[in-house]
Write a protein that holds these residues in place. Structure first.
Motif, PDB file in Angstrom:
ATOM      1  N   GLN A 259       0.812  -1.218   0.000  1.00 46.50           N
ATOM      2  CA  GLN A 259       0.000   0.000   0.000  1.00 46.50           C
ATOM      3  C   GLN A 259       0.847   1.270   0.000  1.00 46.50           C
ATOM      4  O   GLN A 259       0.329   2.364  -0.221  1.00 46.50           O
ATOM      5  N   PHE A 260       2.145   1.147   0.219  1.00 44.00           N
ATOM      6  CA  PHE A 260       3.011   2.319   0.279  1.00 44.00           C
ATOM      7  C   PHE A 260       3.708   2.503  -1.065  1.00 44.00           C
ATOM      8  O   PHE A 260       4.435   1.619  -1.524  1.00 44.00           O
ATOM      9  N   LYS A 261       3.503   3.633  -1.677  1.00 43.76           N
ATOM     10  CA  LYS A 261       4.022   3.886  -3.022  1.00 43.76           C
ATOM     11  C   LYS A 261       5.116   4.954  -2.992  1.00 43.76           C
ATOM     12  O   LYS A 261       5.161   5.800  -2.103  1.00 43.76           O
ATOM     13  N   GLY A 262       5.935   4.930  -4.028  1.00 45.06           N
ATOM     14  CA  GLY A 262       6.967   5.962  -4.158  1.00 45.06           C
ATOM     15  C   GLY A 262       8.335   5.384  -3.867  1.00 45.06           C
ATOM     16  O   GLY A 262       8.559   4.177  -3.887  1.00 45.06           O
ATOM     17  N   GLY A 263       9.268   6.275  -3.594  1.00 48.20           N
ATOM     18  CA  GLY A 263      10.616   5.849  -3.256  1.00 48.20           C
ATOM     19  C   GLY A 263      11.586   5.887  -4.413  1.00 48.20           C
ATOM     20  O   GLY A 263      12.610   5.213  -4.384  1.00 48.20           O
ATOM     21  N   GLY A 264      11.296   6.684  -5.445  1.00 42.81           N
ATOM     22  CA  GLY A 264      12.192   6.736  -6.585  1.00 42.81           C
ATOM     23  C   GLY A 264      13.266   7.795  -6.490  1.00 42.81           C
ATOM     24  O   GLY A 264      14.156   7.852  -7.320  1.00 42.81           O
ATOM     25  N   GLY A 265      13.214   8.666  -5.503  1.00 37.04           N
ATOM     26  CA  GLY A 265      14.181   9.754  -5.402  1.00 37.04           C
ATOM     27  C   GLY A 265      15.429   9.349  -4.640  1.00 37.04           C
ATOM     28  O   GLY A 265      15.680   8.174  -4.366  1.00 37.04           O
ATOM     29  N   ILE A 266      16.227  10.369  -4.287  1.00 38.17           N
ATOM     30  CA  ILE A 266      17.470  10.130  -3.572  1.00 38.17           C
ATOM     31  C   ILE A 266      17.208   9.461  -2.229  1.00 38.17           C
ATOM     32  O   ILE A 266      17.972   8.629  -1.767  1.00 38.17           O
ATOM     33  N   SER A 267      16.112   9.805  -1.580  1.00 39.64           N
ATOM     34  CA  SER A 267      15.805   9.245  -0.267  1.00 39.64           C
ATOM     35  C   SER A 267      15.369   7.794  -0.351  1.00 39.64           C
ATOM     36  O   SER A 267      15.215   7.131   0.675  1.00 39.64           O
ATOM     37  N   GLY A 268      15.150   7.271  -1.557  1.00 36.40           N
ATOM     38  CA  GLY A 268      14.770   5.877  -1.714  1.00 36.40           C
ATOM     39  C   GLY A 268      13.432   5.581  -1.072  1.00 36.40           C
ATOM     40  O   GLY A 268      12.489   6.371  -1.147  1.00 36.40           O
ATOM     41  N   ILE A 269      13.367   4.431  -0.397  1.00 40.95           N
ATOM     42  CA  ILE A 269      12.098   4.018   0.199  1.00 40.95           C
ATOM     43  C   ILE A 269      11.804   4.734   1.512  1.00 40.95           C
ATOM     44  O   ILE A 269      10.714   4.593   2.056  1.00 40.95           O
ATOM     45  N   ALA A 270      12.766   5.510   2.015  1.00 43.48           N
ATOM     46  CA  ALA A 270      12.586   6.121   3.335  1.00 43.48           C
ATOM     47  C   ALA A 270      11.382   7.060   3.366  1.00 43.48           C
ATOM     48  O   ALA A 270      10.559   6.997   4.291  1.00 43.48           O
ATOM     49  N   ALA A 271      11.264   7.942   2.372  1.00 45.08           N
ATOM     50  CA  ALA A 271      10.206   8.952   2.400  1.00 45.08           C
ATOM     51  C   ALA A 271       8.804   8.342   2.403  1.00 45.08           C
ATOM     52  O   ALA A 271       7.990   8.649   3.294  1.00 45.08           O
ATOM     53  N   PRO A 272       8.446   7.466   1.441  1.00 43.06           N
ATOM     54  CA  PRO A 272       7.102   6.898   1.463  1.00 43.06           C
ATOM     55  C   PRO A 272       6.837   6.033   2.684  1.00 43.06           C
ATOM     56  O   PRO A 272       5.706   6.005   3.196  1.00 43.06           O
ATOM     57  N   LEU A 273       7.852   5.344   3.188  1.00 40.07           N
ATOM     58  CA  LEU A 273       7.626   4.468   4.326  1.00 40.07           C
ATOM     59  C   LEU A 273       7.477   5.244   5.622  1.00 40.07           C
ATOM     60  O   LEU A 273       6.698   4.858   6.502  1.00 40.07           O
ATOM     61  N   LEU A 274       8.212   6.318   5.776  1.00 41.38           N
ATOM     62  CA  LEU A 274       8.025   7.146   6.968  1.00 41.38           C
ATOM     63  C   LEU A 274       6.640   7.792   6.953  1.00 41.38           C
ATOM     64  O   LEU A 274       5.991   7.917   7.997  1.00 41.38           O
TER      65      LEU A 274
END
Length: 362
Positions: A259-274
């Protein structure tokens, strides 16, 4: 003096002499001021050097006496209680990965899945035994994070899978039961929390009302039946997309993570998961079921950040064509382990590397 030359009056010579004496006095005065300033500066420098020299002489004369710290003596018996937590998922049993399609970074198939699943369970035994000396284990907590079978959700999976999905269900169930039996023999008590992933689903879209319409759920039920007469193993595989477990007062919230989408930027999966952790925290608070750490899989990347309430488990499957297409950073095949203690909650993380290129023959 020539005849007719006009001689200046004496008072004019006196004025020039006075002017010359004044200018000479001004020059001497200015030089005196300059010399006094330079003398003051030099005196300050000398005093600073004397101060430094005195400090060095003091340090040179001093004889430091460090405290006599002795190595702490080992005490007999375990010092602390702890429970290892073992995160396993994204096995994708039945899928096939060819090395020549991903720059030789990985190979995968049913036979390799068998080996890596076994190694993951073996490491879950040997790492606590060999690297966590001095602890008393009150059991082990297992998190199955979903995507245990590869499934047929895409047309290319139907074409490339090594076996039918029903065969994958049987193979996966057999190996999970064998692994849990091994853990029960080692730790005495095994508690399993399990959720479904998105790959084993039988529906076009991810089911939200009936998560049991997923082959992962069937695998868990078959495993639970294997241990229905074994009190050492308890298993919670709810008809929901999430599960909960409490270890020494630390509340874990388990979900697959699709259900968590995103994570393509420099921050990787951190941003969508946080962001996802924040939303799950608010939802759980509204339900009066707060949690301390969310555990998930899905992303095929290990991410240990319990201080922010987040643990993402790795994948024994390893790198594949989709990850290569997305230019994701390769990560070696692995499961995930950490400790939960009464004093500190989730701590002390170990990746359980379960790939062996030589043994797997590629």
């Amino acid at each position: 003096m020539a005849k007719g030359t006009k001689v200046p009056p004496l008072h004019e010579f006196a004025e020039e002499q006075e002017k010359a004496r004044f200018e000479e006095n001004q020059r001497i005065l200015n030089e005196s001021r300059t010399l006094r300033c330079e003398l003051r500066d030099r005196t300050a420098e000398v005093e600073e050097l004397r101060h430094r020299l005195g400090l060095l002489e003091t340090l040179e004369a001093a004889r430091p006496e460090p405290p006599d710290w002795l190595t702490p003596k080992k005490k007999k018996g375990a010092l602390h209680s702890a429970i290892p937590c073992f995160g396993l998922g994204d096995i994708h049993w039945g899928e096939k990965v060819e090395p020549d399609r991903i720059d030789g970074l990985n190979k995968y198939g049913v036979e390799i899945a068998k080996q890596r699943t076994r190694r993951a369970f073996e490491k879950a035994v040997t790492v606590p035994r060999e690297y966590m000396a001095g602890l008393k284990f009150d059991g082990i907590q297992v998190f199955f994070t979903g995507d245990m079978v590869g499934g047929i959700i895409h047309e290319e999976l139907k074409e490339t899978n090594e076996e039918a999905i029903t065969e994958s269900v049987l193979g996966m169930a057999e190996h999970l039961s064998a692994g849990l039996g091994m853990l029960a023999d080692e730790f005495g008590r095994v508690n399993v929390s399990a959720v479904v992933g998105n790959h084993g689903r039988l529906t076009k879209q991810m089911p939200t009302k009936n998560p049991q319409e997923c082959m992962d759920w069937l695998v868990y039920q078959m495993v639970a039946r294997d241990f229905r007469n074994d009190d050492r193993v308890t298993m919670d595989a709810p008809r929901a997309l999430s599960a909960r477990a409490t270890v020494y007062g630390t509340n874990y919230y388990l979900t697959h993570g699709t259900q968590f989408k995103g994570g393509g930027g420099i921050s990787g999966i951190a941003a969508p998961l946080l962001l996802g952790t924040h939303r799950a925290t608010r939802k759980s608070a509204a339900a009066k079921k707060p949690f301390d750490v969310m555990v998930l899989g899905h992303f095929h990347q290990e991410f240990f950040w319990p201080a922010k309430g987040l643990i993402v488990c790795g994948t024994p499957k390893g790198y594949d064509e989709y990850a290569a297409f997305k230019e994701y950073e390769p990560e070696t095949p692995r499961a995930t382990m950490w400790l939960t203690t009464p004093e500190h909650g989730a701590t002390s993380y170990w990746p359980l590397f379960c790939g062996d290129r030589k043994a797997e023959g590629w």
